[in-house]
Design an enzyme around this catalytic site. Structure first.
Site, PDB file in Angstrom:
ATOM      1  CG  HIS A  36      34.401  40.482  40.693  1.00  0.00           C
ATOM      2  ND1 HIS A  36      34.871  41.165  41.792  1.00  0.00           N
ATOM      3  CD2 HIS A  36      35.306  39.513  40.450  1.00  0.00           C
ATOM      4  CE1 HIS A  36      35.979  40.598  42.211  1.00  0.00           C
ATOM      5  NE2 HIS A  36      36.284  39.607  41.400  1.00  0.00           N
ATOM      6  CG  HIS A  39      38.122  43.211  39.539  1.00  0.00           C
ATOM      7  ND1 HIS A  39      37.356  42.158  39.091  1.00  0.00           N
ATOM      8  CD2 HIS A  39      39.371  42.717  39.720  1.00  0.00           C
ATOM      9  CE1 HIS A  39      38.102  41.078  38.997  1.00  0.00           C
ATOM     10  NE2 HIS A  39      39.328  41.375  39.382  1.00  0.00           N
ATOM     11  NE  ARG A 215      40.836  30.561  39.598  1.00  0.00           N
ATOM     12  CZ  ARG A 215      41.917  31.326  39.721  1.00  0.00           C
ATOM     13  NH1 ARG A 215      41.955  32.267  40.633  1.00  0.00           N
ATOM     14  NH2 ARG A 215      42.963  31.156  38.941  1.00  0.00           N
TER      15      ARG A 215
END
Ligand code: PAF
Length: 310
Positions: A36, A39, A215
């Site tokens: 995402h 990162h 998550r």
């Protein structure tokens, strides 16, 4: 241009050594994939520091306990490659090994007492038959997330060591969302004399304040809305500190109330020194407020650093 993908550790090492022989520097961004924006900000940072960047994509079985389901960890490898291509594909290489624990899952058979053989599902679950060397950062790994996930940080420190040994980077970039992980890696590098500079990057947040995490996709819309109570309460706590409220217990209670009020199940709210991760009673500059809470089946973590002179 899509980045080159290297799947084998020997090939990875060879690639790194070739790059080094050209006097170029290497940055490493270790990830478990499902990339995402958080990162990607780590990759961008690495690209400013080093000539080339290796992004490792490897869901490390060594950091999951038998009760945490490794198989539901989200993945989208082709999506990850497209995201990296959009950044600077030419300067990025992806290291995507199948297994870094010496033998393939399920391939081994173990002799069991009384004769016969049992299939070994994972070297880690089976208590280290195929792998028995673990790195432990003894004090720093105990508190915060280490309380509810006692084997997590030895798994992280061990896989990061393996990646450091395979990739031999000059820099490695970590997100400060995983604050304890970042401090543990910094400490490990110092204690074990790795010649690698560890860089910590501020948390990337969604527009509404939610800390970015792979998550988050597992949250329902309603849970996601309720989960905003974490970042909101952390921001409120920081504002209270700047207004002179420096009692840790009061601020903890305030955060707990906000998160529990939003139907979150608290794992911990702790106010700790940024380096030692030891709890503090009175808030001063150089502390970090850390929260872990469950919304539905998803455990989220977040934190805020206090770096103001009080
Ligand atoms: O932060 C993560 O995604 C993981 O813990 C890491 C550092 C890639 C090690 O598996």
């Amino acid at each position: 241009m899509e980045p080159e993908v290297i799947r084998d550790k020997e090939a990875m090492r060879k690639w790194s050594r070739t790059i080094r022989s050209q006097n170029k520097t290497i940055g490493l961004v270790p990830t478990m994939g499902y990339l995402h924006e958080g990162h990607l900000s780590l990759v961008r940072q690495s690209l400013t520091l080093a000539d080339v960047t290796v992004v490792s994509i490897y869901v490390n079985p060594g950091q999951f306990s038998p009760t945490e389901d490794l198989s539901t960890y989200p993945s989208d490898f082709s999506g990850d490659l497209s995201k990296l291509a959009a950044l600077s594909g030419a300067k990025v290489v992806v290291f995507n090994p199948k297994n870094l624990y010496d033998y393939n899952e399920g391939e081994r058979k173990k002799k069991i007492n009384g004769g016969g053989e049992k299939k070994v599902v994972s070297c880690v679950e089976e208590g280290g038959l195929g792998h028995e060397t673990w790195i432990r950062v003894e004090r720093l790994e105990k508190g915060l997330c280490g309380k509810s996930r006692p084997a997590f940080f030895r798994g992280v420190a061990t896989i990061v060591t393996k990646l450091f040994n395979i990739v031999e980077p000059d820099f490695a970039v970590f997100g400060k969302k995983d604050y304890q992980q970042w401090r543990i890696i910094q400490r490990m590098v110092r204690d074990l004399d790795f010649g690698i500079e560890i860089v910590g990057l501020d948390i990337a947040r969604e527009k509404d304040g939610l800390a970015m995490s792979s998550r988050n996709v597992r949250l329902s819309d309603e849970e996601r809305q309720r989960a905003l109570s974490i970042s909101k309460s952390l921001a409120m706590a920081k504002a209270s500190v700047t207004e002179g409220k420096t009692n840790s217990a009061e601020l903890r209670d305030m955060i707990i109330q906000e998160v529990v009020g939003a139907a979150g199940r608290i794992d911990y709210v702790e106010i700790v020194d940024q380096e030692s991760l030891e709890g503090v009673e009175e808030i001063k500059s150089g502390v970090v407020i850390c929260v872990a809470a469950w919304f539905g089946t998803v455990r989220l973590i977040d934190n805020i650093e206090i770096n103001v002179s009080l």
